[in-house]
Design a protein around this motif. Sequence first.
Motif, PDB file in Angstrom:
ATOM      1  N   LYS A 192       0.842  -1.213   0.000  1.00  0.00           N
ATOM      2  CA  LYS A 192       0.000   0.000   0.000  1.00  0.00           C
ATOM      3  C   LYS A 192       0.875   1.261   0.000  1.00  0.00           C
ATOM      4  O   LYS A 192       0.558   2.255  -0.657  1.00  0.00           O
ATOM      5  N   HIS A 223       0.753   4.007  -2.956  1.00  0.00           N
ATOM      6  CA  HIS A 223       0.529   5.422  -2.636  1.00  0.00           C
ATOM      7  C   HIS A 223       1.556   6.289  -3.381  1.00  0.00           C
ATOM      8  O   HIS A 223       1.209   7.314  -4.006  1.00  0.00           O
ATOM      9  N   GLN A 244       4.301  11.444  -0.895  1.00  0.00           N
ATOM     10  CA  GLN A 244       4.310  11.459  -2.363  1.00  0.00           C
ATOM     11  C   GLN A 244       5.181  12.581  -2.899  1.00  0.00           C
ATOM     12  O   GLN A 244       5.961  12.391  -3.837  1.00  0.00           O
TER      13      GLN A 244
END
Length: 888
Positions: free
Chosen positions: A372, A376, A421
Amino acid sequence: MHTEGERLIPINIVDEMKSSYIDYSMSVIVSRALPDVRDGLKPVHRRVLYGMYGLNVFSNRKHLKSARIVGDVLGKYHPHGDTSVYDAMVRMAQPWSLRYQQVDGQGNFGSMDGDPPAAMRYTEARLRKISDEILADLDKDTVDFQNNFDDSMTEPTVMPTKIPNLLVNGASGIAVGMATNMAPHNLSESIDAIVAYIENKEITIDELMKHIIAPDFPTGGIIYGYDGVRDAFHTGRGRIVLRAKVGFEEIGNRNAIIVTEVPYQVNKAEMIARTAELVKDDKIPGIYEIRDESDRTGLRVVYELKHDAIPNVVLNMLYKYTSLQTSFSVNNIALVKGRPIQLNVKDIIHHFVDHRHEVIVRRTEYDLRKAKERAHILEGFMKVIGTQDDLDKAIAIIRHSANPAAAKEGLIQEFDLSDIQAQAILDLRLARLTGMELDKIRAEYEEIMTMIKDLEDILSNEPRRYSIIKEEMLEMKEKYGDERRSVIDYSGGEMSIEDLIPDEKVVLTISHAGYIKRTSLSEYKIQSRGGVGNRAATTRDEDFLEYIVAATNHQYMLFFTEKGKCFWLRVFEIPEGSKTAKGRAVQNLINIEPDDKIKAYIRTDDLKNTEYINQMNVVMVTKNGTIKKTSLEAYSRPRTNGVNAIEIRDNDQLLGARLTNGTSHIMIATKNGKCIRFPEEKARAVGRGSIGVRGISLEKGDEAIGMIVVNDLENDTVLVVSERGYGKRTAVLDYRETNRGGKGVITLNVTEKTGNLIAIQSVTDEDGLMIINKSGVAIRMGMDEMRVMGRNTQGVKVINLKKNDEIAAIAKVEMDSDVAEVIEEGEESTEVNTAPDSNNPEFSEVPLTGDNAISNLGDPEVLRKIEEEEKENNSGETPESSEEKSED
């Protein structure tokens, strides 16, 4: 006096001792002596493995100095003496200590003789491949970690092992107030049991025992009896008797007992020294010399025996007084959630499967979390570099920012990214901004989304998790499973052996000199048609196969000796031998006295069948004409040292024993040519201890020479042979039926020309006969060569004897019809030439040596071929060495 400010707290010494001792004992129990039920390791072993894991000495890396490994373990995790760590590591590398070693040692790591290993500065070590599986997934947050002794780093509380280590390697340790002693088991069997448990959680221990049969010790040996194993599996406690693996050989002209495997944890050198002391003190008579001939190819201890010693008797003494037989007391105590608990085999499997389940859940959660996190970041990449405009915009923001923090802030606001990110975008290399790389990012994202879905399915689907455990277990079996080393001798205990040994058909062959073996009936079936047939059994000089009978494994062989004793062997206890093997001397299998001889062999059905043993009788006859009939029931309780079958008085000896069915007729012949026939009912059945009744009245100087039992009065004929070579066949009905104890009628006119009668046999046209002369010549003839004639005649010359030669014995070569049928089906095998051969010339005369003794004596062509084959097979060996080979 005490200084100011100091406070003394008076305490009760009893309470202090109690609490201190409890603290100490708990520390020993939990942190030193007992293994954890989940990974089967004690703290020191776990720390050695973890220390090696930290040093990266995996099975595919080079070895590292042991001192370096020990130093690391001491400094980081195990604040005790260096010898405790090194000793533990050495044991993990010894093939005779652990069933599946965990450390791969290089250098001197000790020996089975108790030699110490070299100092740790000289030896090197690395993990074995199987240890990689014990440590697998350790970096995926699969187990809890705890602080080490000085809180400077952490160590695992348990290993995430894929190997059921507690089962396969066992453990032993002495704590305070309790101890553990767990036996090792075979990995393949253990995994089969674990898989069976996963498939059915309600499985019983008895059902599990079909998979995990018994412990399997690294040194092999024989588990003698099954009761202790059953107790250990059911309750967690039991006493398992272990015996060395033993064979018999002839070395020179002496018998020898050869030990090739010793019981687990036996110090070989000490065992030999102790045995030598016992021999010196005359506690174990019969041993001439003990030699340790072990080398790098394997263990071999030779007990050479004196000429008059009986191997079986000496072996039983060795079992009784030396470590050739030891016992292993199973006591399955392990830590379950930090508490010592006694466990049966199902409990151990249950806790291991639960542990594996938890490891798989935690590993999947870790993988899911990581997937995950990566998804992301990939989502962020696709937002920013998804199109050329977005990419240009991002580059402009970064170029016009005063510092990285401002750039990150600008990206977050423009593209709605998270902190992580935005940081990942800033960390991107310029090469990743090409169109091709963008495709790769999209493909990776799709792959990761599929993986996330799969991992979530694992977490929500319990049956799937158990099937993963099962798959991983079977993979371990495929990689590391091996054959079991310890053999189980069920007959040693009380277990009903019939359940365990298939009641298959075998062929028993017994030679004239008393060599016996059993061969699976299938060995006779697989010969190809035509040709000379396979080479026959190697027999000794002046020997030949006398009995060839079909039997099944559950039947018994009874042996009667001339001193009147009876011994037993189950058919499955008779050593197996190929068709060409010589077999084993019966004397080596039963505890017969040196000056006694076997006079009769009787094959019976299972002696536990009460209807059968009460219906059948054993009839015996002695030289003085005494006959004794006893129900087979009296011989249905085997004893190792035999029982008295008939009381033999001075100057008397047992001549033979036969099985009768209650309606048989008995015929006894004497050396002066008399013979009596009477129904067996005339001899009432007596107990085993009694002496018997008169069978035939003997004139002065006469003696009985043999007895036959006739079941088919119409078709059976009686053959009698005298020592000067005369003999004849007469119909049974020519001998009138009389009462027991009479003088009998003339069966052969005994004169000086004929010599005394020496043998009586019941024969039919199908039978073959072997005649042995005192000069060592054997003559083979088929009974169809001899016509049936009247009773009161001198008979015909059966054999031309050279001057002063006499017949020593005659033997009917007995072959079961079952065996004959099977062999005919296969081909004309030379093995079977002991059976009558209708193509025989009238008489063939061949010196009775080696294979000729049982080869097709009538056919020189066959003989020539066999000799050629022999030369090829032996290629320069002496006959003795080829015999020894075949016996092995």
